[in-house]
Design an enzyme around this catalytic site. Structure first.
Site, PDB file in Angstrom:
ATOM      1  N   THR A  13       0.819  -1.209   0.000  1.00  0.00           N
ATOM      2  CA  THR A  13       0.000   0.000   0.000  1.00  0.00           C
ATOM      3  C   THR A  13       0.854   1.260   0.000  1.00  0.00           C
ATOM      4  O   THR A  13       0.437   2.299  -0.492  1.00  0.00           O
ATOM      5  CB  THR A  13      -0.940  -0.014   1.235  1.00  0.00           C
ATOM      6  OG1 THR A  13      -1.758  -1.169   1.123  1.00  0.00           O
ATOM      7  CG2 THR A  13      -1.813   1.207   1.313  1.00  0.00           C
ATOM      8  N   TYR A  26      -8.356   0.229  -3.753  1.00  0.00           N
ATOM      9  CA  TYR A  26      -7.108   0.669  -4.383  1.00  0.00           C
ATOM     10  C   TYR A  26      -6.312  -0.556  -4.783  1.00  0.00           C
ATOM     11  O   TYR A  26      -6.645  -1.677  -4.407  1.00  0.00           O
ATOM     12  CB  TYR A  26      -6.305   1.531  -3.402  1.00  0.00           C
ATOM     13  CG  TYR A  26      -5.762   0.755  -2.230  1.00  0.00           C
ATOM     14  CD1 TYR A  26      -6.544   0.502  -1.110  1.00  0.00           C
ATOM     15  CD2 TYR A  26      -4.455   0.238  -2.250  1.00  0.00           C
ATOM     16  CE1 TYR A  26      -6.052  -0.233  -0.050  1.00  0.00           C
ATOM     17  CE2 TYR A  26      -3.960  -0.496  -1.187  1.00  0.00           C
ATOM     18  CZ  TYR A  26      -4.760  -0.725  -0.091  1.00  0.00           C
ATOM     19  OH  TYR A  26      -4.282  -1.465   0.949  1.00  0.00           O
ATOM     20  N   SER A  59       1.555  -7.669  -0.689  1.00  0.00           N
ATOM     21  CA  SER A  59       2.421  -8.553   0.114  1.00  0.00           C
ATOM     22  C   SER A  59       1.787  -9.913   0.398  1.00  0.00           C
ATOM     23  O   SER A  59       2.459 -10.810   0.904  1.00  0.00           O
ATOM     24  CB  SER A  59       2.858  -7.868   1.415  1.00  0.00           C
ATOM     25  OG  SER A  59       1.843  -7.867   2.374  1.00  0.00           O
ATOM     26  N   THR A  92       1.788  -4.186   4.299  1.00  0.00           N
ATOM     27  CA  THR A  92       1.710  -4.412   5.740  1.00  0.00           C
ATOM     28  C   THR A  92       1.169  -5.803   6.108  1.00  0.00           C
ATOM     29  O   THR A  92       1.367  -6.254   7.229  1.00  0.00           O
ATOM     30  CB  THR A  92       0.814  -3.345   6.424  1.00  0.00           C
ATOM     31  OG1 THR A  92      -0.510  -3.455   5.904  1.00  0.00           O
ATOM     32  CG2 THR A  92       1.358  -1.954   6.208  1.00  0.00           C
ATOM     33  N   ASP A  93       0.503  -6.463   5.146  1.00  0.00           N
ATOM     34  CA  ASP A  93      -0.167  -7.720   5.522  1.00  0.00           C
ATOM     35  C   ASP A  93       0.809  -8.817   5.955  1.00  0.00           C
ATOM     36  O   ASP A  93       0.512  -9.588   6.866  1.00  0.00           O
ATOM     37  CB  ASP A  93      -1.030  -8.236   4.358  1.00  0.00           C
ATOM     38  CG  ASP A  93      -2.302  -7.408   4.193  1.00  0.00           C
ATOM     39  OD1 ASP A  93      -2.596  -6.573   5.068  1.00  0.00           O
ATOM     40  OD2 ASP A  93      -3.008  -7.609   3.184  1.00  0.00           O
ATOM     41  N   LYS A 165       0.818  -7.098  13.115  1.00  0.00           N
ATOM     42  CA  LYS A 165      -0.310  -6.296  12.626  1.00  0.00           C
ATOM     43  C   LYS A 165      -1.545  -6.733  13.403  1.00  0.00           C
ATOM     44  O   LYS A 165      -1.915  -7.904  13.372  1.00  0.00           O
ATOM     45  CB  LYS A 165      -0.507  -6.521  11.124  1.00  0.00           C
ATOM     46  CG  LYS A 165      -1.564  -5.606  10.523  1.00  0.00           C
ATOM     47  CD  LYS A 165      -1.645  -5.711   9.009  1.00  0.00           C
ATOM     48  CE  LYS A 165      -2.668  -4.717   8.477  1.00  0.00           C
ATOM     49  NZ  LYS A 165      -2.755  -4.729   7.001  1.00  0.00           N
ATOM     50  N   GLU A 283       3.100 -31.683  30.115  1.00  0.00           N
ATOM     51  CA  GLU A 283       2.870 -32.715  29.076  1.00  0.00           C
ATOM     52  C   GLU A 283       3.756 -32.521  27.852  1.00  0.00           C
ATOM     53  O   GLU A 283       3.914 -33.436  27.042  1.00  0.00           O
ATOM     54  CB  GLU A 283       1.411 -32.717  28.601  1.00  0.00           C
ATOM     55  CG  GLU A 283       0.363 -32.997  29.655  1.00  0.00           C
ATOM     56  CD  GLU A 283       0.058 -31.767  30.490  1.00  0.00           C
ATOM     57  OE1 GLU A 283      -0.280 -30.725  29.914  1.00  0.00           O
ATOM     58  OE2 GLU A 283       0.215 -31.843  31.728  1.00  0.00           O
TER      59      GLU A 283
HETATM   60  C1  SIN Z   1      -0.222  -5.416   1.193  1.00  0.00           C
HETATM   61  O1  SIN Z   1       0.096  -5.991   2.219  1.00  0.00           O
HETATM   62  O2  SIN Z   1       0.478  -5.437   0.167  1.00  0.00           O
HETATM   63  C2  SIN Z   1      -1.524  -4.687   1.111  1.00  0.00           C
HETATM   64  C3  SIN Z   1      -1.912  -4.075   2.396  1.00  0.00           C
HETATM   65  C4  SIN Z   1      -0.967  -3.027   2.898  1.00  0.00           C
HETATM   66  O3  SIN Z   1       0.137  -2.803   2.440  1.00  0.00           O
HETATM   67  O4  SIN Z   1      -1.391  -2.347   3.866  1.00  0.00           O
END
Ligand code: SIN
Length: 325
Positions: A13, A26, A59, A92-93, A165, A283
């Protein structure tokens, strides 16, 4: 002296375009790094920047193919006397996964900063330029060395091991756990909370361009053990459980995982809870399981892949890597 920072762009993004300042939708990864650095040039930042486009994608599509391309390029930059620091622009993903992978496989000798944005570049209130200017401030600071890979989002700096995130929208989408941010930054100031913690001169793990198969198993109420059958194959070397609470699972699933462990598959118990600390329980010794501690499932997966790739498969040795910083 003006610092030279190399920027490796992968899309996301931060390089996204909506076509309107108020559009809801977008496309990520639209602006090239040369055009981006031209815009950044207008900010008058106190650093010399050079860019390389590694990819320009959402991403969600980042994985070994992109990692294998930029990892050697970043290693070369860190060994280059003309380079004082590195920035990676990223969606960010999956930013936390790439940042952690780099953290585990790069030497800590110079600053490496991963940065993204939550709003596309033509949106009103675009956060990318501010985040990028902050990232330049961090990447230019010699005191950022010895802290591993850092992530800048908003005016906060996070350690790659801690960052995650936690929100799908808004510019405050990232948090650190168990440590919150390790510094506060603006384009004109940088305040570190504490001293660098990486004293070793080299990378923690060797790079592997063919990471082993380690799926994540998400636990849920009413889960049956046959959920495992469709995700475990001959090539599966480990499994990360995104368990309930402190890494728990239905009894029948536990028994199935014990069988897989006896067959040589490494089982790591993480939590599906946002801020889940998973400690060892009695365990685990009998079952041969490993506790993910503060790592979330997607980061536990990266660490386990690297451990297996580096020949570390004994559960006690795997556990001590998860216990480490
Ligand atoms: C992405 O991860 O490429 C799309 C979302 C983002 O960058 O916030």
């Amino acid at each position: 002296m003006v610092k030279h920072v190399k920027v490796f762009a992968t899309g996301g993004t931060i390089a996204g375009i909506a076509g309107s300042a108020i559009a809801a939708d977008y496309k990520a990864g639209q602006i090239g790094i040369d055009e981006y650095l031209e815009q950044v040039g207008g900010l008058g930042l106190d650093a010399e920047l050079s860019g390389r486009q590694i990819a320009n994608i959402d991403s969600a599509n980042i994985g070994p193919a992109v990692w294998n391309e930029f990892h050697p390029a970043i290693v070369a930059a860190l060994g280059d006397d003309q380079c004082d620091g590195v920035i990676v622009t990223h969606g960010t993903d999956t930013l936390e996964e790439t940042a952690f992978l780099l953290d585990l496989t790069l030497p800590p000798n110079k600053p490496v900063v991963v940065v993204g944005a939550m709003r596309p570049a033509d949106a009103v209130g675009y956060d990318g330029l501010r985040n990028f200017a902050n990232a330049v401030r961090v990447a230019s600071d010699p005191d950022a060395a010895g802290r591993g890979v850092l992530v800048v989002m908003g005016d906060r700096v996070f350690a790659a091991r801690d960052v995650r995130k936690v929100r799908t929208r808004g510019t405050d989408a990232f948090r650190g756990f168990p440590r919150e941010s390790v510094a506060l930054v603006t384009p004109a100031s940088l305040d570190w909370f504490g001293a660098p913690w990486r004293t070793d001169p080299s990378a923690q793990f060797g790079w592997c361009d063919d990471l082993p198969e380690v799926p994540i198993l998400y636990a849920y109420a009413g889960m049956e053990p046959d959920a495992l059958a469709c995700m475990v194959g001959e090539k599966t070397r480990g499994i990360v459980l995104a368990g309930m609470g402190e890494g728990n699972m239905p009894e029948a699933v536990r028994q199935e995982l014990v069988q897989l462990r006896r067959g040589g598959v490494i089982v790591v118990r993480a939590s599906r809870a946002d801020e889940g600390l998973v400690d060892r329980e009695p365990e685990d010794d009998a079952n041969g399981f490993v506790a993910a501690r503060a790592l979330n499932p997607q980061k536990a997966r990266i660490l386990l892949q690297l451990l297996v790739a580096n020949g570390i498969t004994d559960p006690a040795a795997v556990q001590s890597a998860f216990d480490g910083r």
